[in-house]
Design a protein around this motif. Structure first.
Motif, PDB file in Angstrom:
ATOM      1  N   LYS A  53      32.879   9.157  28.349  1.00 18.70           N
ATOM      2  CA  LYS A  53      31.910   9.807  27.459  1.00 18.70           C
ATOM      3  C   LYS A  53      31.536  11.193  27.977  1.00 18.70           C
ATOM      4  O   LYS A  53      31.443  12.162  27.216  1.00 18.70           O
ATOM      5  CB  LYS A  53      30.658   8.934  27.340  1.00 18.70           C
ATOM      6  N   GLU A  54      31.324  11.308  29.297  1.00 18.23           N
ATOM      7  CA  GLU A  54      30.970  12.596  29.898  1.00 18.23           C
ATOM      8  C   GLU A  54      32.108  13.603  29.748  1.00 18.23           C
ATOM      9  O   GLU A  54      31.880  14.784  29.456  1.00 18.23           O
ATOM     10  CB  GLU A  54      30.625  12.396  31.375  1.00 18.23           C
ATOM     11  N   LEU A  55      33.349  13.126  29.945  1.00 22.48           N
ATOM     12  CA  LEU A  55      34.490  14.026  29.807  1.00 22.48           C
ATOM     13  C   LEU A  55      34.720  14.431  28.361  1.00 22.48           C
ATOM     14  O   LEU A  55      35.149  15.553  28.082  1.00 22.48           O
ATOM     15  CB  LEU A  55      35.747  13.367  30.384  1.00 22.48           C
ATOM     16  N   GLU A  79      32.342  14.871  26.210  1.00 21.45           N
ATOM     17  CA  GLU A  79      31.334  15.906  25.997  1.00 21.45           C
ATOM     18  C   GLU A  79      31.782  17.221  26.639  1.00 21.45           C
ATOM     19  O   GLU A  79      31.624  18.296  26.046  1.00 21.45           O
ATOM     20  CB  GLU A  79      29.995  15.460  26.594  1.00 21.45           C
ATOM     21  N   ALA A  80      32.346  17.125  27.843  1.00 16.14           N
ATOM     22  CA  ALA A  80      32.842  18.328  28.510  1.00 16.14           C
ATOM     23  C   ALA A  80      33.950  18.983  27.700  1.00 16.14           C
ATOM     24  O   ALA A  80      34.023  20.225  27.615  1.00 16.14           O
ATOM     25  CB  ALA A  80      33.345  17.977  29.917  1.00 16.14           C
ATOM     26  N   GLN A 135      32.824  21.302  25.132  1.00 19.20           N
ATOM     27  CA  GLN A 135      32.215  22.539  25.616  1.00 19.20           C
ATOM     28  C   GLN A 135      33.243  23.551  26.125  1.00 19.20           C
ATOM     29  O   GLN A 135      32.901  24.713  26.360  1.00 19.20           O
ATOM     30  CB  GLN A 135      31.231  22.209  26.753  1.00 19.20           C
ATOM     31  N   TRP A 145      40.174  13.286  30.476  1.00 20.42           N
ATOM     32  CA  TRP A 145      39.516  12.365  29.538  1.00 20.42           C
ATOM     33  C   TRP A 145      40.455  11.212  29.189  1.00 20.42           C
ATOM     34  O   TRP A 145      40.026  10.050  29.148  1.00 20.42           O
ATOM     35  CB  TRP A 145      39.098  13.091  28.257  1.00 20.42           C
ATOM     36  N   TRP A 184      39.629   7.378  29.576  1.00 23.45           N
ATOM     37  CA  TRP A 184      39.582   6.561  28.357  1.00 23.45           C
ATOM     38  C   TRP A 184      40.500   5.346  28.501  1.00 23.45           C
ATOM     39  O   TRP A 184      40.114   4.225  28.158  1.00 23.45           O
ATOM     40  CB  TRP A 184      40.007   7.419  27.167  1.00 23.45           C
ATOM     41  N   GLU A 221      30.677   1.712  33.576  1.00 23.43           N
ATOM     42  CA  GLU A 221      30.785   2.951  34.353  1.00 23.43           C
ATOM     43  C   GLU A 221      31.980   3.786  33.882  1.00 23.43           C
ATOM     44  O   GLU A 221      31.883   5.012  33.760  1.00 23.43           O
ATOM     45  CB  GLU A 221      30.909   2.623  35.839  1.00 23.43           C
ATOM     46  N   GLU A 233      31.157   5.426  30.633  1.00 18.93           N
ATOM     47  CA  GLU A 233      30.280   6.576  30.822  1.00 18.93           C
ATOM     48  C   GLU A 233      31.074   7.791  31.283  1.00 18.93           C
ATOM     49  O   GLU A 233      30.813   8.916  30.845  1.00 18.93           O
ATOM     50  CB  GLU A 233      29.177   6.241  31.828  1.00 18.93           C
ATOM     51  N   ARG A 234      32.050   7.565  32.182  1.00 23.85           N
ATOM     52  CA  ARG A 234      32.884   8.686  32.643  1.00 23.85           C
ATOM     53  C   ARG A 234      33.670   9.284  31.483  1.00 23.85           C
ATOM     54  O   ARG A 234      33.759  10.515  31.349  1.00 23.85           O
ATOM     55  CB  ARG A 234      33.846   8.219  33.741  1.00 23.85           C
TER      56      ARG A 234
END
Length: 211
Positions: free
Chosen positions: A152-154, A156-157, A160, A52, A56, A146, A149-150
């Motif tokens: 943001k996805e990480l 979120e990961a 989890q 991340w 970032w 883009e 977005e990457r």
């Protein structure tokens, strides 16, 4: 009545909550306690955090590049805009065809004013788009989105993945702080609480190491 900006929209302008340069500086200085935490720990949360962080930092670099090119466009061709006189005599400035159509659908102008405004905004937008392609702004804008977005996805990961150490918990808190805090000393909750938690983790870790 003076020109109004109430109906102005700038779909071609992106703004992060914190400018890229400021955000990068914050990342380097905002948490001395976090810097004391061992991030070489074998922890799945730390592994995701490292991915991340790389994403970032890349998003922030591209944001800085995009904003630099945007300033060049503003200085050379200016924002696409037009001023239209409505049927009630009020003059309103808009910055996109979409905003113009929305405005005129609610508050119509006379036919001549409408035609002139539409032609002007289309021409101005075409000049902006041509200049944007020429200097690479359009490509930079897409790359920034883009990368964002990457990241943001990480992020979120990361939320989890269960942490298995104090370092993993600290990594999660650090990501939340860097993504959301507006300034180094933002006093709005939950940022002081997150900074305090990072300090606690660093203190507890140091106590364990020295014991």
């Amino acid at each position: 009545m003076a020109d109004s900006d109430n109906n102005t929209t700038l779909p071609f302008v992106t703004r992060r909550k914190v400018l890229a340069g400021t955000a990068t500086a914050m990342a380097a200085t905002q948490s001395t306690s976090f810097a004391r935490i061992d991030l070489d720990a074998i922890d799945p949360a730390v592994a995701v955090w490292k991915r991340w962080q790389a994403a970032w930092e890349e998003a922030e670099r591209l944001c800085n590049q995009q904003q630099r090119l945007e300033r060049v466009l503003i200085e050379t061709v200016g924002f696409p805009c037009t001023t239209v006189t409505l049927s009630d005599g009020e003059s309103v400035t808009v910055h996109s065809v979409e905003a113009l159509q929305e405005l005129l659908g609610v508050r119509p102008a006379n036919t001549v004013a409408r035609t002139q405004a539409e032609a002007e905004i289309v021409a101005n937008q075409a000049r902006w788009d041509a200049a944007a392609r020429e200097i690479g702004y359009s490509t930079a804008l897409l790359a920034e989105r883009e990368a964002g977005e990457r990241a943001k996805e990480l992020l979120e990961a990361l939320s989890q993945v269960p942490a298995t150490s104090l370092a993993g918990i600290a990594a999660k808190l650090n990501a939340a702080l860097r993504e959301g805090e507006y300034s180094l000393h933002d006093s709005e909750p939950p940022w002081p609480q997150i900074r305090s938690a990072l300090d606690d983790i660093a203190r507890i870790r140091e106590q364990k190491v020295s014991s």
